[in-house]
Write a protein that holds these residues in place. Structure first.
Motif, mmCIF file in Angstrom:
data_model
loop_
_atom_site.group_PDB
_atom_site.id
_atom_site.type_symbol
_atom_site.label_atom_id
_atom_site.label_comp_id
_atom_site.label_asym_id
_atom_site.label_seq_id
_atom_site.Cartn_x
_atom_site.Cartn_y
_atom_site.Cartn_z
ATOM 1 N N GLU A 193 0.807 -1.216 0.000
ATOM 2 C CA GLU A 193 0.000 0.000 0.000
ATOM 3 C C GLU A 193 0.841 1.268 0.000
ATOM 4 N N ASN A 194 2.140 1.149 0.261
ATOM 5 C CA ASN A 194 3.017 2.321 0.260
ATOM 6 C C ASN A 194 3.604 2.623 -1.114
ATOM 7 N N VAL A 195 3.309 1.784 -2.096
ATOM 8 C CA VAL A 195 3.817 1.983 -3.452
ATOM 9 C C VAL A 195 2.626 2.088 -4.402
ATOM 10 N N SER A 196 2.514 3.248 -5.044
ATOM 11 C CA SER A 196 1.446 3.476 -6.009
ATOM 12 C C SER A 196 2.047 3.857 -7.354
ATOM 13 N N LEU A 197 1.224 3.841 -8.387
ATOM 14 C CA LEU A 197 1.645 4.219 -9.728
ATOM 15 C C LEU A 197 0.735 5.305 -10.261
ATOM 16 N N PHE A 199 -0.080 7.499 -13.875
ATOM 17 C CA PHE A 199 0.058 7.277 -15.306
ATOM 18 C C PHE A 199 0.106 8.602 -16.053
ATOM 19 N N VAL A 200 1.053 8.702 -16.974
ATOM 20 C CA VAL A 200 1.172 9.878 -17.830
ATOM 21 C C VAL A 200 1.359 9.407 -19.268
ATOM 22 N N ASN A 201 1.070 10.285 -20.217
ATOM 23 C CA ASN A 201 0.939 9.848 -21.599
ATOM 24 C C ASN A 201 1.676 10.685 -22.632
ATOM 25 N N GLY A 202 2.343 11.745 -22.213
ATOM 26 C CA GLY A 202 2.993 12.606 -23.182
ATOM 27 C C GLY A 202 4.256 12.015 -23.776
ATOM 28 N N HIS A 203 5.084 11.399 -22.944
ATOM 29 C CA HIS A 203 6.327 10.813 -23.447
ATOM 30 C C HIS A 203 6.046 9.568 -24.277
ATOM 31 N N THR A 204 5.234 8.698 -23.729
ATOM 32 C CA THR A 204 4.770 7.507 -24.417
ATOM 33 C C THR A 204 3.474 7.096 -23.741
ATOM 34 N N HIS A 205 2.706 6.248 -24.392
ATOM 35 C CA HIS A 205 1.387 5.912 -23.881
ATOM 36 C C HIS A 205 1.461 5.125 -22.568
ATOM 37 N N ALA A 206 0.775 5.634 -21.529
ATOM 38 C CA ALA A 206 0.605 4.934 -20.248
ATOM 39 C C ALA A 206 1.925 4.613 -19.559
ATOM 40 N N MET A 207 2.832 5.577 -19.528
ATOM 41 C CA MET A 207 4.043 5.434 -18.721
ATOM 42 C C MET A 207 3.661 5.508 -17.250
ATOM 43 N N MET A 208 4.341 4.704 -16.409
ATOM 44 C CA MET A 208 4.015 4.599 -15.000
ATOM 45 C C MET A 208 5.097 5.257 -14.150
ATOM 46 N N LEU A 209 4.677 6.115 -13.227
ATOM 47 C CA LEU A 209 5.595 6.777 -12.305
ATOM 48 C C LEU A 209 5.342 6.245 -10.901
ATOM 49 N N PRO A 210 6.227 5.416 -10.356
ATOM 50 C CA PRO A 210 6.047 4.933 -8.984
ATOM 51 C C PRO A 210 6.091 6.085 -7.973
ATOM 52 N N GLN A 211 5.185 6.007 -7.034
ATOM 53 C CA GLN A 211 5.081 7.007 -5.964
ATOM 54 C C GLN A 211 5.137 6.251 -4.637
ATOM 55 N N ILE A 212 6.109 6.612 -3.812
ATOM 56 C CA ILE A 212 6.419 5.813 -2.616
ATOM 57 C C ILE A 212 6.290 6.656 -1.363
ATOM 58 N N GLN A 213 5.600 6.120 -0.373
ATOM 59 C CA GLN A 213 5.534 6.759 0.945
ATOM 60 C C GLN A 213 6.713 6.261 1.762
ATOM 61 N N TYR A 214 7.586 7.187 2.167
ATOM 62 C CA TYR A 214 8.856 6.801 2.776
ATOM 63 C C TYR A 214 9.285 7.849 3.788
ATOM 64 N N LYS A 215 9.452 7.429 5.036
ATOM 65 C CA LYS A 215 9.899 8.339 6.100
ATOM 66 C C LYS A 215 9.042 9.600 6.159
ATOM 67 N N ASP A 216 7.730 9.399 6.104
ATOM 68 C CA ASP A 216 6.761 10.491 6.183
ATOM 69 C C ASP A 216 6.854 11.462 5.015
ATOM 70 N N ARG A 217 7.477 11.044 3.927
ATOM 71 C CA ARG A 217 7.546 11.859 2.717
ATOM 72 C C ARG A 217 7.007 11.060 1.541
ATOM 73 N N THR A 218 6.674 11.765 0.470
ATOM 74 C CA THR A 218 6.263 11.139 -0.771
ATOM 75 C C THR A 218 7.367 11.336 -1.796
ATOM 76 N N ILE A 219 7.898 10.218 -2.303
ATOM 77 C CA ILE A 219 8.945 10.251 -3.323
ATOM 78 C C ILE A 219 8.334 9.780 -4.638
ATOM 79 N N VAL A 220 8.551 10.544 -5.710
ATOM 80 C CA VAL A 220 8.030 10.172 -7.026
ATOM 81 C C VAL A 220 9.200 9.901 -7.965
#
Length: 296
Positions: A193-197, A199-220
């Motif tokens: 549950e601490n790792v989400s994705l 989706f963005v589409n400008g560079h290529t269709h449906a590219m996934m950017l992992p978003q991580i909850q870590y040490k009370d911060r959000t890292i993308v």
């Protein structure tokens, strides 16, 4: 949870292609080019250590391509995927999950290795995660993008039985001139549950950017939405992007959210900077503090 930087080596790409319409007189001050107009870029991956899972985000260019192919990209530096994993106390066999942001060769080439005449998964105990929309886009590429989608990097993943799709985002297929970006949808990985994705589409269709909850911060993990710290200003968009106006919309939306919520950006291709936060300036949103992941 622990996060580890995994460096897989550097390569070179044309500076003009990396900065699109931005003049060389501007971008060359940020990323100096050599005599061939090439700039050096990292292939920086991310390792997420969480309980019994060891999750690798992207895996670099690999080493199975021939000398002619590699010669186009001037690989340099001492870092390799295996070396970086060993430095953290791991091997490829320890990886349980591989998240592929997208299937361009510099992001997924390390997924598959050669064993004699066979092409087999480099991570034999891992699930490889993509999404159906991007997989179909990559396996039926358009003429402009097909040189980045190498079948030897992609098809053996599915043939191995180790491929799984995370639920496809609700996006319009980017196959027409009237394509417009949608609001990025955030999907949580089924195993954490601490790792989400997103989706963005400008560079290529449906590219996934992992978003991580870590040490009370959000890292993308920025992948190719923002390949480097120099790409934060809105007009700095790669000529490699399939839909630059979609990238512009996605950047504007994401950066507004990121500065408001104090996200940390993790850069895959920046040759110097691993991470930064954001500030608002008279010129718009810009990078604030820059730092290594291990210093967080």
């Amino acid at each position: 949870m622990q996060l580890h930087t995994i460096n897989t080596g550097n390569f070179k790409l044309d500076g003009g292609a990396m900065f699109g319409v931005v003049p060389k007189s501007i971008w060359n001050k940020l990323q100096p080019a050599d005599e061939k107009n090439l700039c050096s870029w990292a292939m920086r991956c991310l390792l997420i250590e969480e309980g019994k899972r060891l999750i690798l985000v992207d895996n670099g260019i690999g080493d199975k391509q021939d000398a002619k192919f590699m010669g186009h990209y001037y690989l340099h530096g001492d870092d390799t995927l295996d070396k970086s994993l060993r430095e953290k106390g791991f091997t490829r066999d320890d990886i349980t999950d591989v998240i592929l942001t997208h299937l361009h060769f510099d992001h997924c080439g390390g997924s598959i290795i050669r064993q004699g005449e066979l092409l087999v998964p480099a991570f034999k105990n891992a699930v490889y995660w993509s999404n159906e929309g991007h997989w179909n886009w990559a396996t039926h590429p358009n003429d402009r993008e097909k040189a980045s989608f190498l079948k030897e990097n992609i098809l053996p993943i599915k043939e191995s039985g180790q491929l799984q799709f995370i639920g496809s985002p609700t996006v319009k297929k980017a196959d027409s001139a009237d394509f417009h970006a949608t609001v990025p949808e955030l999907l949580t990985m089924p195993f954490d549950e601490n790792v989400s994705l997103r989706f963005v589409n400008g560079h290529t269709h449906a590219m996934m950017l992992p978003q991580i909850q870590y040490k009370d911060r959000t890292i993308v993990f920025m992948a190719d939405l923002l390949p480097s710290i120099s790409h934060i200003p809105l007009p700095f968009i790669m000529a490699y992007d399939m839909f630059p106006l979609a990238t512009l919309s996605e950047k504007k939306s994401f950066l507004g959210e990121a500065v408001e919520k104090n996200y940390i950006l993790y850069f895959e291709h920046d040759p110097v900077y691993e991470c930064c936060d954001l500030i608002i300036t008279e010129k718009g949103i810009r990078n604030g503090n820059s730092f290594r992941l291990q210093d967080l």
